[in-house]
Design a protein around this motif. Structure first.
Motif, mmCIF file in Angstrom:
data_model
loop_
_atom_site.group_PDB
_atom_site.id
_atom_site.type_symbol
_atom_site.label_atom_id
_atom_site.label_comp_id
_atom_site.label_asym_id
_atom_site.label_seq_id
_atom_site.Cartn_x
_atom_site.Cartn_y
_atom_site.Cartn_z
ATOM 1 N N VAL A 65 0.843 -1.203 0.000
ATOM 2 C CA VAL A 65 0.000 0.000 0.000
ATOM 3 C C VAL A 65 0.869 1.240 0.000
ATOM 4 O O VAL A 65 1.886 1.302 0.684
ATOM 5 N N GLN A 66 0.456 2.228 -0.781
ATOM 6 C CA GLN A 66 1.078 3.547 -0.760
ATOM 7 C C GLN A 66 -0.030 4.583 -0.629
ATOM 8 O O GLN A 66 -1.126 4.389 -1.151
ATOM 9 N N PRO A 67 0.242 5.678 0.068
ATOM 10 C CA PRO A 67 -0.779 6.725 0.156
ATOM 11 C C PRO A 67 -0.987 7.381 -1.198
ATOM 12 O O PRO A 67 -0.055 7.504 -1.987
ATOM 13 N N ALA A 68 -2.208 7.789 -1.475
ATOM 14 C CA ALA A 68 -2.542 8.488 -2.703
ATOM 15 C C ALA A 68 -3.056 9.871 -2.352
ATOM 16 O O ALA A 68 -3.377 10.162 -1.202
ATOM 17 N N SER A 69 -3.148 10.726 -3.332
ATOM 18 C CA SER A 69 -3.641 12.082 -3.110
ATOM 19 C C SER A 69 -5.139 12.053 -2.866
ATOM 20 O O SER A 69 -5.887 11.443 -3.623
ATOM 21 N N PRO A 70 -5.615 12.732 -1.813
ATOM 22 C CA PRO A 70 -7.041 12.748 -1.541
ATOM 23 C C PRO A 70 -7.846 13.636 -2.477
ATOM 24 O O PRO A 70 -9.048 13.656 -2.415
ATOM 25 N N GLY A 71 -7.199 14.394 -3.351
ATOM 26 C CA GLY A 71 -7.931 15.167 -4.351
ATOM 27 C C GLY A 71 -7.765 16.660 -4.216
ATOM 28 O O GLY A 71 -7.054 17.176 -3.359
ATOM 29 N N LEU A 72 -8.447 17.374 -5.083
ATOM 30 C CA LEU A 72 -8.337 18.817 -5.192
ATOM 31 C C LEU A 72 -8.785 19.536 -3.928
ATOM 32 O O LEU A 72 -8.153 20.477 -3.485
ATOM 33 N N VAL A 73 -9.884 19.091 -3.335
ATOM 34 C CA VAL A 73 -10.419 19.762 -2.147
ATOM 35 C C VAL A 73 -9.384 19.766 -1.022
ATOM 36 O O VAL A 73 -9.163 20.778 -0.360
ATOM 37 N N ALA A 74 -8.688 18.649 -0.825
ATOM 38 C CA ALA A 74 -7.677 18.575 0.227
ATOM 39 C C ALA A 74 -6.478 19.443 -0.104
ATOM 40 O O ALA A 74 -5.871 20.038 0.778
#
Length: 176
Positions: A65-74
């Motif tokens: 597992v690797q962390p991913a970007s939570p998106g534009l809002v974050a």
């Protein structure tokens, strides 16, 4: 079937946890309440940033597992706190509760539902252990898959045959 499995696993883990606490001589839940009522009053609040760091470390402890970007809002710092693939929201109450959103990428070839379950369990266990807060939910969003980096043995370390299909090089000035 998965929900039944999950329910049985959670019940078994809770029973095992109670047995471990009793076996280790840890005080029972009722004893903790009595102890808490006889100690100095006050409030302990744990920052959402600290909770997010704990959740991120728990996420990283799961293999594949690797962390991913939570998106534009974050990225715009709107809404809930975000830290390296994890969003955390703390709800105050008698016993504060935590809601976690984990955004991950999974290594290609692994079974995604099993990995997501492992991420949920790891985050829940670590947060409850280190904060004492109740974890209300851990939502896992799989954003993609990743592949292992290809081996670069051929290009590194000079393992290619030298001079065979290459033009001769000259250290003295060139005509170009």
């Amino acid at each position: 079937m998965i929900k039944e499995r999950r329910g049985r696993v959670v019940e078994e883990k809770e029973k095992d946890l109670k047995k471990e606490k009793t076996a280790e001589g840890a005080p029972e839940y009722e004893d903790v309440e009595a102890l808490a009522s006889s100690t100095v009053g006050g409030v302990v609040k744990i920052s959402e940033d600290v909770i997010a760091q704990i959740a991120t470390q728990a996420l990283l402890s799961v293999k594949g597992v690797q962390p991913a970007s939570p998106g534009l809002v974050a990225n715009l710092r709107l809404g809930k706190k975000s830290s390296s693939g994890v969003k955390v929201s703390v709800h105050d109450g008698d016993v504060p509760s935590i809601t976690v959103e984990a955004y991950i990428t999974v290594k290609y070839g692994l079974r995604i539902p099993d990995i997501a379950w492992d991420v949920q369990e790891s985050i829940k266990k670590n947060l409850e252990q280190y904060t004492g807060y109740m974890v209300k939910s851990v939502d896992v969003y799989v954003q993609g898959v990743f592949f292992d980096a290809p081996q670069k043995e051929e290009t590194e370390g000079g393992s290619q045959p030298s001079g065979e299909n290459e033009p001769p090089s000259s250290d003295v000035g060139s005509d170009v």
